[in-house]
Design a protein around this motif. Structure first.
Motif, short mmCIF file in Angstrom:
data_model
loop_
_atom_site.label_atom_id
_atom_site.label_comp_id
_atom_site.label_asym_id
_atom_site.label_seq_id
_atom_site.Cartn_x
_atom_site.Cartn_y
_atom_site.Cartn_z
N LEU A 56 -31.60 29.90 62.50
CA LEU A 56 -31.07 31.09 63.15
C LEU A 56 -32.14 32.13 63.43
O LEU A 56 -33.10 32.26 62.67
CB LEU A 56 -30.00 31.73 62.26
CG LEU A 56 -28.78 30.88 61.97
CD1 LEU A 56 -27.84 31.63 61.04
CD2 LEU A 56 -28.07 30.48 63.24
N PHE A 57 -31.95 32.87 64.51
CA PHE A 57 -32.75 34.06 64.78
C PHE A 57 -32.04 35.19 64.04
O PHE A 57 -30.88 35.48 64.31
CB PHE A 57 -32.80 34.32 66.29
CG PHE A 57 -33.42 35.65 66.63
CD1 PHE A 57 -34.76 35.89 66.36
CD2 PHE A 57 -32.68 36.64 67.23
CE1 PHE A 57 -35.35 37.09 66.68
CE2 PHE A 57 -33.25 37.86 67.56
CZ PHE A 57 -34.59 38.08 67.29
N THR A 58 -32.71 35.79 63.07
CA THR A 58 -32.08 36.80 62.21
C THR A 58 -32.92 38.08 62.17
O THR A 58 -33.71 38.26 61.25
CB THR A 58 -31.88 36.27 60.79
OG1 THR A 58 -33.15 35.84 60.29
CG2 THR A 58 -30.91 35.11 60.76
N PRO A 59 -32.73 38.97 63.13
CA PRO A 59 -33.49 40.21 63.13
C PRO A 59 -32.98 41.16 62.04
O PRO A 59 -31.87 40.99 61.52
CB PRO A 59 -33.24 40.79 64.52
CG PRO A 59 -31.89 40.27 64.87
CD PRO A 59 -31.82 38.90 64.26
N PRO A 60 -33.78 42.18 61.71
CA PRO A 60 -33.33 43.16 60.72
C PRO A 60 -32.20 44.02 61.26
O PRO A 60 -32.08 44.24 62.46
CB PRO A 60 -34.58 44.00 60.44
CG PRO A 60 -35.48 43.77 61.61
CD PRO A 60 -35.13 42.43 62.18
N VAL A 61 -31.38 44.49 60.36
CA VAL A 61 -30.22 45.30 60.72
C VAL A 61 -30.62 46.60 61.44
O VAL A 61 -29.81 47.17 62.16
CB VAL A 61 -29.34 45.56 59.47
CG1 VAL A 61 -30.00 46.55 58.53
CG2 VAL A 61 -27.94 45.95 59.84
N GLU A 62 -31.85 47.02 61.30
CA GLU A 62 -32.32 48.25 61.94
C GLU A 62 -32.68 48.04 63.41
O GLU A 62 -33.05 48.99 64.11
CB GLU A 62 -33.57 48.80 61.23
CG GLU A 62 -33.34 49.24 59.81
CD GLU A 62 -33.40 48.08 58.80
OE1 GLU A 62 -33.88 46.98 59.15
OE2 GLU A 62 -32.93 48.29 57.68
N THR A 63 -32.58 46.83 63.91
CA THR A 63 -32.93 46.53 65.29
C THR A 63 -32.10 47.40 66.23
O THR A 63 -30.88 47.46 66.10
CB THR A 63 -32.67 45.04 65.60
OG1 THR A 63 -33.45 44.26 64.72
CG2 THR A 63 -33.02 44.71 67.05
N PRO A 64 -32.74 48.09 67.18
CA PRO A 64 -31.98 48.88 68.14
C PRO A 64 -31.00 48.02 68.94
O PRO A 64 -31.27 46.85 69.23
CB PRO A 64 -33.06 49.48 69.06
CG PRO A 64 -34.29 49.48 68.21
CD PRO A 64 -34.19 48.25 67.35
N ILE A 65 -29.87 48.59 69.29
CA ILE A 65 -28.80 47.87 69.97
C ILE A 65 -29.30 47.19 71.24
O ILE A 65 -29.00 46.03 71.50
CB ILE A 65 -27.63 48.82 70.29
CG1 ILE A 65 -26.98 49.29 68.99
CG2 ILE A 65 -26.60 48.15 71.18
CD1 ILE A 65 -26.01 50.43 69.16
N TYR A 66 -30.06 47.92 72.05
CA TYR A 66 -30.51 47.36 73.32
C TYR A 66 -31.48 46.19 73.11
O TYR A 66 -31.46 45.23 73.85
CB TYR A 66 -31.13 48.45 74.20
CG TYR A 66 -30.12 49.48 74.62
CD1 TYR A 66 -29.24 49.21 75.66
CD2 TYR A 66 -29.99 50.70 73.96
CE1 TYR A 66 -28.28 50.12 76.05
CE2 TYR A 66 -29.04 51.63 74.34
CZ TYR A 66 -28.18 51.34 75.39
OH TYR A 66 -27.23 52.24 75.76
N GLU A 67 -32.30 46.26 72.06
CA GLU A 67 -33.20 45.15 71.75
C GLU A 67 -32.41 43.93 71.28
O GLU A 67 -32.74 42.79 71.63
CB GLU A 67 -34.21 45.55 70.68
CG GLU A 67 -35.31 46.45 71.18
CD GLU A 67 -36.32 46.77 70.09
OE1 GLU A 67 -36.53 45.94 69.18
OE2 GLU A 67 -36.89 47.87 70.14
N ALA A 68 -31.39 44.17 70.48
CA ALA A 68 -30.55 43.06 70.00
C ALA A 68 -29.87 42.37 71.17
O ALA A 68 -29.86 41.13 71.26
CB ALA A 68 -29.52 43.59 69.01
N LEU A 69 -29.32 43.14 72.10
CA LEU A 69 -28.66 42.55 73.26
C LEU A 69 -29.66 41.79 74.12
O LEU A 69 -29.38 40.67 74.57
CB LEU A 69 -27.97 43.64 74.09
CG LEU A 69 -27.18 43.15 75.30
CD1 LEU A 69 -26.10 42.15 74.89
CD2 LEU A 69 -26.57 44.32 76.04
N ALA A 70 -30.85 42.34 74.32
CA ALA A 70 -31.88 41.65 75.10
C ALA A 70 -32.26 40.33 74.44
O ALA A 70 -32.41 39.31 75.12
CB ALA A 70 -33.11 42.55 75.27
N ALA A 71 -32.40 40.33 73.12
CA ALA A 71 -32.75 39.10 72.40
C ALA A 71 -31.65 38.05 72.54
O ALA A 71 -31.94 36.86 72.71
CB ALA A 71 -33.00 39.41 70.92
#
Length: 144
Positions: A56-71
């Protein structure tokens, strides 16, 4: 576990996926069930580990919303497991993020394009403040 048991749990809990405690950690989604089980004519006794998405790709919970959506868009995924340090703390779906963004300044901007700008001056001030705040917070503040 088997995909039959996992599918029943997904239905019972009203989710669109289920984390699979395996090594490596994986996720079994409705899309996995459709594409890798049903379309492939696999039986309900198929082990989850054979059809789950992993690693899984598991970014940190602090990831900005727009970055998470882009990822998510870049990777073609609809579920984003989030971590805090080494610990998995939750899963955000593209639906959670889009619902959050639908209540965002983007919707107001679309309305403003069609109507008189001076009628929306209080909302414009709120828009600027919201954009700033959303840039400061991470995905962990998306209501799931």
């Amino acid at each position: 576990s088997t995909v039959g048991k996992a599918a029943r749990r997904i239905r019972r809990e009203g989710n669109s996926g289920l984390l699979a405690e395996a090594s490596p950690l994986g996720i079994l989604t409705e899309r996995d069930l459709r594409n890798r089980v049903l379309a492939a004519c696999r039986p309900p006794t198929t082990p989850v580990a054979e059809v789950m998405t992993a690693p899984l790709f598991t970014p940190p919970v602090e990831t900005p919303i727009y970055e998470a959506l882009a990822a998510m868009v870049e990777r073609g995924i609809h579920h984003l497991p989030l971590t805090e340090g080494e610990k998995l703390v939750g899963v955000v779906t593209h639906t959670h993020i889009l619902l959050n963004l639908a209540q965002s300044p983007l919707l107001l901007l679309r309305r403003m394009e069609r109507l008189e700008l001076d009628r929306y001056s209080p909302q414009v001030a709120s828009l600027v403040e919201t954009l700033f705040q959303q840039g400061q917070r991470g995905v962990k503040n998306v209501h799931v």
